[in-house]
Design a protein around this motif. Structure first.
Motif, PDB file in Angstrom:
ATOM      1  N   LYS A 128       9.901  -4.213   9.428  1.00  0.00           N
ATOM      2  CA  LYS A 128       9.084  -5.216   8.738  1.00  0.00           C
ATOM      3  C   LYS A 128       7.607  -4.995   9.040  1.00  0.00           C
ATOM      4  N   GLU A 138      -1.990   0.027   1.082  1.00  0.00           N
ATOM      5  CA  GLU A 138      -2.129   0.066  -0.370  1.00  0.00           C
ATOM      6  C   GLU A 138      -3.193  -0.911  -0.844  1.00  0.00           C
ATOM      7  N   LYS A 139      -3.268  -2.075  -0.199  1.00  0.00           N
ATOM      8  CA  LYS A 139      -4.332  -3.040  -0.530  1.00  0.00           C
ATOM      9  C   LYS A 139      -5.696  -2.446  -0.214  1.00  0.00           C
ATOM     10  N   LYS A 160      -3.735  -1.176 -14.248  1.00  0.00           N
ATOM     11  CA  LYS A 160      -2.915  -2.080 -13.439  1.00  0.00           C
ATOM     12  C   LYS A 160      -3.124  -3.527 -13.879  1.00  0.00           C
ATOM     13  N   ASN A 179       0.303   6.860   6.280  1.00  0.00           N
ATOM     14  CA  ASN A 179       1.577   6.626   5.577  1.00  0.00           C
ATOM     15  C   ASN A 179       2.630   7.648   5.983  1.00  0.00           C
ATOM     16  N   ARG A 225      -6.401   0.748  -0.190  1.00  0.00           N
ATOM     17  CA  ARG A 225      -6.663   1.781  -1.192  1.00  0.00           C
ATOM     18  C   ARG A 225      -7.208   1.153  -2.483  1.00  0.00           C
ATOM     19  N   GLU A 226      -6.547   0.055  -2.909  1.00  0.00           N
ATOM     20  CA  GLU A 226      -6.988  -0.638  -4.131  1.00  0.00           C
ATOM     21  C   GLU A 226      -8.373  -1.247  -3.944  1.00  0.00           C
ATOM     22  N   GLU A 259       6.514  -2.083   7.025  1.00  0.00           N
ATOM     23  CA  GLU A 259       6.356  -2.481   5.624  1.00  0.00           C
ATOM     24  C   GLU A 259       5.023  -3.213   5.409  1.00  0.00           C
ATOM     25  N   ILE A 260       4.686  -4.110   6.342  1.00  0.00           N
ATOM     26  CA  ILE A 260       3.412  -4.841   6.244  1.00  0.00           C
ATOM     27  C   ILE A 260       2.245  -3.866   6.340  1.00  0.00           C
ATOM     28  N   GLU A 299       2.261  -0.699   5.497  1.00  0.00           N
ATOM     29  CA  GLU A 299       2.203   0.067   4.241  1.00  0.00           C
ATOM     30  C   GLU A 299       1.558  -0.754   3.133  1.00  0.00           C
ATOM     31  N   GLN A 300       1.926  -2.033   3.074  1.00  0.00           N
ATOM     32  CA  GLN A 300       1.327  -2.906   2.055  1.00  0.00           C
ATOM     33  C   GLN A 300      -0.175  -3.052   2.273  1.00  0.00           C
ATOM     34  N   ASN A 301      -0.578  -3.198   3.529  1.00  0.00           N
ATOM     35  CA  ASN A 301      -2.002  -3.329   3.837  1.00  0.00           C
ATOM     36  C   ASN A 301      -2.768  -2.057   3.487  1.00  0.00           C
TER      37      ASN A 301
END
Length: 471
Positions: A423, A433-434, A132, A182, A436-437, A426-427, A429-431
């Motif tokens: 929205k 993924e963050k 990545k 998710n 997870r990373e 979406e936030i 889901e983004q959190n």
């Protein structure tokens, strides 16, 4: 241990790019695996009839399946089995553990054959954030390629093997929880979409807002529409309403069913000559179907000159008209939008010219409600299209103007609330993924699980691996 092996061990140890536990070592990926490039199978032997074996191309690595088959000779070393670790070497670089059927490894798909003394799943988790980072560094490169040399040189942590396994267990459990959340978020989005569609159906069945006796009837509105449309016409028109026996579905008594052509003047656009480059250096907005997406349109990607307008069959469309995409790949065909400024369009856009007796947003939502239905009416060969004639025949449930406005107001309030919820999803889901990373980077730095002295050190493990390779 001979001097050659000792030198190999010394060369294998590299400086850690991050602070890591004392019990860990760092080495280049080439010391922990064998990398195998794919093979350029002959495309003449490809088929979609499931003859032979599936071929894994770059796009298939993430999907873990392939619909393309190869029916020809091959070397068994290019066989990919479930559990093999693959890396894409073009486009967006990712690593994935193959879960599909036994397949063939095509060119630009790499196979990472991990040493038995190093955990393959741990390797999968560690490689992905490094790939990545490479993606980010090559973000603006038109065609991205990943070389075997770059893969071999990736800095990889070497914790004790038992610690690798504990890290994998922690990551797998965390991913399981993240995936569950998710899934629930995705279910919530489906429910919102279902509710959205139900609101639109209610709107055009006359069930969304109450009817008011004091408001004029749709038949009175039709009379005004006739007067308005006939004002500058030599040939007068009479707007026909549908007989109740032919209603597509029941509507309130104050409504009428009419055809689009009865209530709207319609225009299709055109494309000025592309051989005249100066025609496309003007200031007049020129809309194409890709720009029509349930939106309010204030400008366009391309603009034409006044001369282009005068020397072509392009027509100016007054503001607040409803634009409909008649052609287009994917989801484009059948979408609508409203131009908030005067525009022109290409021939693939049909315009319903704004008039004071129909709320443009009510019409926009009409097309939104019937989107799938109208797309199914499309005609043509390989690429099905709508046409102005087809659209002109669409049956339209017409309420009084005041009720149209109340329907629009109600829908917009409901959709605004929907969008706020979407929205937030979406936030979330983004959190996730963050998160997870973040967990993977913690694993990379040795911060995810505690170290246990009884499990030995990464340096001892690295020595075992090097000795195993060169003994």
């Amino acid at each position: 241990m001979n001097s050659k092996v000792i030198n190999k061990i010394k060369k294998a140890i590299i400086e850690s790019p991050y602070p890591v536990p004392e019990s860990w070592a760092f080495t280049s990926l080439q010391n922990l695996m064998t990398f195998r490039n794919g093979y350029a199978f002959k495309s003449k032997d490809f088929n979609e009839d499931k003859n032979g074996l599936p071929v894994i191309r770059i796009r298939n690595v993430k999907e873990n399946k392939s619909d393309l088959y190869y029916d020809g000779e091959y070397d068994s070393k290019y066989l990919i089995k479930p559990g093999d670790l693959l890396v894409t070497m073009d486009g967006d670089f990712i690593a994935s553990i193959w879960t599909g059927n036994i397949s063939l490894q095509n060119q630009r798909v790499g196979k990472v054959i991990v040493n038995d003394k190093y955990d393959k799943t741990f390797m999968y988790y560690i490689i992905n954030p490094l790939l990545k980072e490479i993606n980010k560094k090559t973000e603006f490169v038109t065609v991205k390629h990943l070389s075997s040399k770059v893969i071999n040189s990736l800095p990889i942590p070497v914790p004790p093997l038992e610690e690798q396994k504990r890290i994998v267990n922690k990551l797998e459990e965390s991913n399981r929880i993240i995936n569950e959340i998710n899934f629930k978020l995705n279910q919530a989005k489906k429910l919102i979409k279902k509710r959205h569609d139900a609101l639109l159906r209610k709107a055009f069945n006359g069930e969304l807002v109450p009817q008011k006796e004091e408001e004029e009837k749709a038949i009175d509105l039709i009379k005004k529409l006739e007067d308005s449309r006939n004002r500058e016409r030599k040939k007068k028109i009479a707007i026909k309403t549908l007989c109740p026996n032919h209603y597509p579905h029941p509507i309130p008594e104050s409504w009428e069913w009419v055809k689009i052509s009865g209530i709207y003047d319609m225009q299709t656009g055109a494309t000025p000559s592309r051989s005249r480059e100066d025609f496309f250096h003007g200031t007049i907005p020129w809309i194409k179907t890709g720009e029509v997406k349930w939106n309010e349109i204030f400008d366009s990607e391309e603009h034409i000159s006044e001369e282009a307008y005068l020397k072509s069959s392009v027509k100016k469309i007054p503001a607040n008209s409803v634009l409909i995409a008649m052609y287009g790949q994917g989801v484009t065909r059948g979408r609508a939008g409203i131009n908030k400024v005067e525009v022109t369009t290409n021939q693939a856009v049909c315009s319903l010219i704004n008039n004071e007796h129909i709320d443009s947003k009510y019409t926009l939502y009409f097309f939104m409600e019937g989107y799938k239905r109208f797309r199914n009416l499309s005609v043509g060969g390989n690429q099905k299209n709508l046409s102005a004639k087809l659209i002109s025949e669409f049956e339209f449930p017409l309420p009084p103007l005041a009720e149209q406005k109340r329907i629009v107001e109600c829908l917009e309030k409901e959709f605004e609330d929907e969008n706020k919820t979407l929205k937030l999803i979406e936030i979330a889901e983004q959190n996730l993924e963050k998160m997870r990373e973040s967990l993977v980077w913690k694993a990379y730095r040795g911060e995810l699980v505690e170290q246990r002295p009884e499990e030995g050190t990464g340096l001892e493990l690295l020595k075992e691996i090097i000795i195993d390779i060169f003994s």
